[in-house]
Design a protein around this motif. Structure first.
Motif, short mmCIF file in Angstrom:
data_model
loop_
_atom_site.label_atom_id
_atom_site.label_comp_id
_atom_site.label_asym_id
_atom_site.label_seq_id
_atom_site.Cartn_x
_atom_site.Cartn_y
_atom_site.Cartn_z
N ASN A 181 -7.64 -1.91 -4.09
CA ASN A 181 -6.94 -0.45 -3.96
C ASN A 181 -7.89 0.52 -3.73
OD1 ASN A 181 -4.59 -2.01 -4.32
ND2 ASN A 181 -4.24 -1.27 -6.44
N THR A 217 0.87 -1.26 0.05
CA THR A 217 -0.09 0.03 0.00
C THR A 217 0.97 1.24 -0.15
OG1 THR A 217 -0.49 0.01 2.42
CG2 THR A 217 -1.65 -1.48 1.23
N GLN A 218 0.25 2.53 0.38
CA GLN A 218 1.29 3.59 0.70
C GLN A 218 2.32 3.39 1.69
OE1 GLN A 218 -2.11 3.51 -0.12
NE2 GLN A 218 -2.61 4.42 -2.03
N GLU A 224 -4.85 4.80 -15.11
CA GLU A 224 -3.89 4.94 -14.04
C GLU A 224 -3.16 6.12 -14.41
OE1 GLU A 224 -0.30 2.45 -12.13
OE2 GLU A 224 -1.68 1.47 -13.50
N ARG A 245 2.71 2.35 -3.31
CA ARG A 245 1.80 3.35 -4.11
C ARG A 245 1.90 4.93 -3.41
NH1 ARG A 245 -2.69 -0.50 -2.95
NH2 ARG A 245 -3.73 1.24 -2.14
N ASN A 254 -9.01 0.86 -7.66
CA ASN A 254 -8.19 2.26 -7.80
C ASN A 254 -9.30 3.24 -7.65
OD1 ASN A 254 -6.08 0.89 -8.39
ND2 ASN A 254 -6.06 1.33 -10.42
#
Length: 804
Positions: A391, A148-149, A305, A241, A361
């Motif tokens: 996500n 993940t981030q 994206e 991310r 996303n």
């Protein structure tokens, strides 16, 4: 490549509508690509420019799919190729991923020309090793990294190790030159079936790395060892991310409430959201003017994206999508991807504010999701159960349900449900619901893994604060606060784990802090402060493989229908419990564990081997956190008003037994002060985490130039003790003679306490009561009038009864 070169390439791709092309900034030695996702790598005369050519080929090996191909035009051989290699040079990449068998011993260079031959032979070597090591030796298999981030989940499949004593240690660093940090060892997942669901998590080790930097390459070292045979030292690279943001939009489209038409320009905005959705393209910012959009929306458009479609209101509280209690969802998303929703209020759904199926996303930021008006049906805020999702980010939102803590557990309403992988739920405020956050589900074939939940303020939940039911691996729940919940954390069950429950505060759980039912396996519980009313402390359940460290668990002290107070009353197998601060209210009743009673902590230590460093303490260790009172779940005759979230101070006083009573846990309590880490969620001397929205500022969007009508609202008398008249008139010429409006009275916590629909009048009398006819508590309220394309509001001060 430079950032400006990449931006020019992306702009050229957009001009020719090249939607299947993507440009990323990276290094040939550290490719910005996930493991095992690439079909073909083509290198045209650049490998010789790299000072670390073996690393180039390790990266290629890491990122290729099984069966992928590597095509290089500029190899320089250091020796003659053998006939075997010459015959196989056209072969694809092997079926063993991530380079842990292709790079040889650590530090040993692998000649590029022999990479395919060496790796293709590794599978045969693994099979031979399996036969040689026997059932207890470990043969390394596939490694999967999912980021993940701020975190990365690791899953390392193996063969053998039937006695489950394989160990994998970890360390990591940010590239190119960050300092190495020690991570937690991977959890040896228990393979097999342990409940009626018949789900086997597989033969693997799994775990997570925390506190990573967003949008950054990180190097990860994993060292596997097994006393029965089998060892491997491998280094991989993973890219975290980036946080979704407002990129420079390709164009800005303007929208006002309406039922069709318009071109999207400031002078000719789209009338209604469906008209804008029909015209939306990747990269668009769709700017919704203030007003009420009375639509139920099946949005069809998706972004790409790097070029999402962004639906944004200019003012969260004034840009409203209103379902008017129609019997379906406000927004439905079927296969939608790369879309952001921000600065909006979603309210009055018939069933769900947002329903998703098979999405990826998506971002929900700075929303007010309001289903606080009861409809007589089961209702949801954000519901993402249908098919798997990837996500989804839910950040800085407020989700408000219709339930009143003081009325008890009488209806099922759910704030947020997510299944799938890669989700992040951070810094939201959730209240007035049955279950606060649900990660996981019972959909066939759906795996819920690798998600982050942190910084959330969750309160007034008449069932669970958070559920992990039917999830798998690397769910991370940390730095959250839960107040007024029936149960803190539910694992009923989970399959394999690890489920990380770290540094959370739960105040006023009524039944139990940890609902580990149905033999879940693989929970890591550390540094939580859990203060509740049930005299059983941690009571009930049956579970496997729990690691308990550095927690404070304080149950109630009053006898009720469950009996006299006891610290621990549960069943657990293959577990490891230590460094806990327990509250023992009654002498000679410390625990009943696996149906064996232990009168004292010392007896429990001697009989089980657990809690060798456990301590007994009470509520005096806290600055200000008194024992919660018993509610009707526990035998009390009536419910009580909810405790305000954050009104308690669970920081430790200087002389508390919990200070310096813990143990170091790398990557989980780095930076502790004193002689050792403290027990509980707060390290004395360090600032507690922030909870709820507001930590991350909401990016500004351009103000709409569209003039909007409004209501001018007045309240007389104000302040008021019993009754007041609310009046509204049009702020601009052309006011409606017979307006159709809705009035809402909203308290300081954001909860709607009274609603009224008015047709053909311009005033309404509020008697100071809520929707159930009960006197509202004294304090500040906001009177909001909405309808006929207008909105306005005024503040009301309600005085205590008998005060004029």
């Amino acid at each position: 490549m430079t950032a400006s070169m990449l931006e020019r390439a992306r702009a050229n791709a957009r001009k020719i509508d090249a939607t299947t092309v993507e440009f990323r900034l990276g290094e040939i030695e550290h490719l910005p690509v996930a493991d095992g996702t690439v079909d073909v790598i083509i290198s045209n005369c650049v490998v010789n420019l790299s000072p670390d050519k073996p690393q180039v080929f390790r990266e290629a090996y890491r990122t290729l799919r099984p069966g992928g191909r590597l095509m290089v035009s500029d190899l320089v051989l250091q020796g003659a190729l053998s006939d075997a290699v010459r015959k196989r040079r056209q072969c694809g990449a092997p079926g063993v991923r991530h380079g842990h068998l292709g790079q040889g011993a650590r530090g040993q260079a692998v000649r590029p020309a022999s990479l395919v031959a060496r790796a293709a032979g590794a599978l045969l070597a693994a099979l031979l090793a399996s036969a040689a090591l026997g059932q207890n030796g470990t043969v390394p298999g596939e490694i999967r990294l999912e980021a993940t981030q701020v975190s990365t989940g690791i899953e390392w499949s193996i063969e053998g190790d039937q006695n489950q004593n394989c160990v994998v240690t970890t360390r990591f660093r940010a590239l190119p030159s960050g300092a190495w940090r020690t991570g937690q060892p991977l959890l040896r997942v228990e393979p097999g079936f342990y409940n009626s669901h018949q789900i086997d998590p597989g033969n693997l080790l799994a775990g997570s790395l925390f506190d990573l930097e967003p949008a950054r390459l990180h190097e990860v070292q994993l060292i596997l060892s097994d006393a029965d045979g089998g060892a491997l030292d491998t280094t991989l690279v993973v890219s975290t991310r980036a946080w979704p943001g407002l990129a420079n939009p390709t164009r800005t489209l303007h929208v006002i409430p309406g039922s069709g038409g318009g071109s999207g320009s400031p002078g000719d905005p789209f009338r209604g959201i469906p008209a804008a959705d029909a015209a939306a393209q990747p990269g668009d910012l769709i700017l919704l003017a203030s007003g009420v959009y009375a639509d139920s929306l099946d949005l069809l458009s998706s972004g790409t994206e790097g070029a999402p479609i962004v639906w944004s209101g200019v003012d969260r509280d004034a840009t409203i999508i209103d379902g008017q209690s129609l019997p379906y969802s406000l927004i439905e998303l079927q296969g939608t991807h790369d879309v952001m929703f921000r600065n909006l209020t979603l309210r009055n759904p018939g069933s769900r504010c947002v329903l998703g199926s098979g999405t990826r996303n998506l971002t929900f930021s700075n929303l007010r999701v309001d289903f606080s008006v009861r409809s007589g049906r089961e209702m949801f805020g954000l519901d993402f159960r249908e098919a798997a999702h990837e996500n989804i980010v839910v950040s800085d939102c407020e989700i408000v349900g219709p339930l009143d803590w003081a009325e008890g557990r009488n209806e099922d309403h759910y704030a947020l449900i997510l299944i799938g992988t890669g989700h992040v739920v951070r810094h939201n405020r959730i209240h007035g619901v049955y279950d606060g956050i649900m990660l996981g589900g019972d959909r066939d074939g759906v795996v819920t893994s690798n998600c982050d939940v942190y910084g959330n303020e969750v309160y007034d939940c008449t069932d669970d604060g958070i559920e992990f039911d039917a999830s798998r691996h690397n769910i991370r729940c940390f730095d959250n606060r839960f107040t007024n919940v029936l149960v803190g954390f539910s694992c009923q069950p989970v399959y394999g784990g690890p489920i990380y429950i770290l540094r959370n505060v739960v105040y006023n759980w009524q039944l139990k802090p940890l609902k580990f039912h149905g033999f879940p396996t693989g929970m890591i519980v550390a540094h939580n402060t859990l203060i509740g009313a049930d005299p059983r402390g941690w009571g009930g359940g049956e579970w496997r493989k729990v690691i308990l460290r550095n927690n404070l668990i304080l149950g109630g002290s009053q006898t009720n229908e469950s009996g006299q107070p006891i610290c621990l009353d549960t069943r657990g197998l293959t577990s490891d419990l230590d460094y806990t601060g327990w509250y023992q209210a009654v002498a000679n009743r410390f625990a009943r564990f696996n149906n064996v009673s232990y009168p004292t902590l010392a007896a429990f230590q001697a009989g089980t081997g657990f809690e060798q460093h456990g301590v007994l303490l009470d509520h005096s260790v806290f600055v200000s956190a008194p024992e919660p009172q018993l509610g009707p779940y526990l035998g009390a005759p009536t419910f009580f008003p909810p405790y305000p979230p954050g009104a308690q101070d669970v920081g430790l006083v200087a002389e508390a037994l919990a200070v310096d009573a813990g143990t170091p846990l790398p990557n989980l309590n780095d930076g502790w002060l004193g002689n050792a880490p403290d027990l509980g969620a707060y390290e004395r001397g360090r600032t507690p985490p922030a909870y709820g929205p507001g930590l991350d500022p909401v990016a500004e969007v351009e103000a709409t130039p569209i003039a909007e009508p409004g209501w001018r609202v007045s309240v007389v008398p104000n302040p008021v003790a019993a009754g007041t008249r609310i009046t509204w008139v049009a702020e601009s010429a052309g006011g409606l003679e017979h307006p159709d409006v809705q009035i809402r009275l909203i308290d300081v916590a954001g909860r709607t306490v009274r609603t009224a629909r008015i047709l053909g009048a311009t005033s309404w009398d509020w008697d100071g009561r809520d929707d159930r006819g009960r006197p509202s508590v004294a304090g500040w309220y906001r009177a909001v009038v909405e309808g006929s394309g207008r909105r306005g509001g005024a503040t009301v001060l309600l005085l205590p009864s008998g005060v004029e």
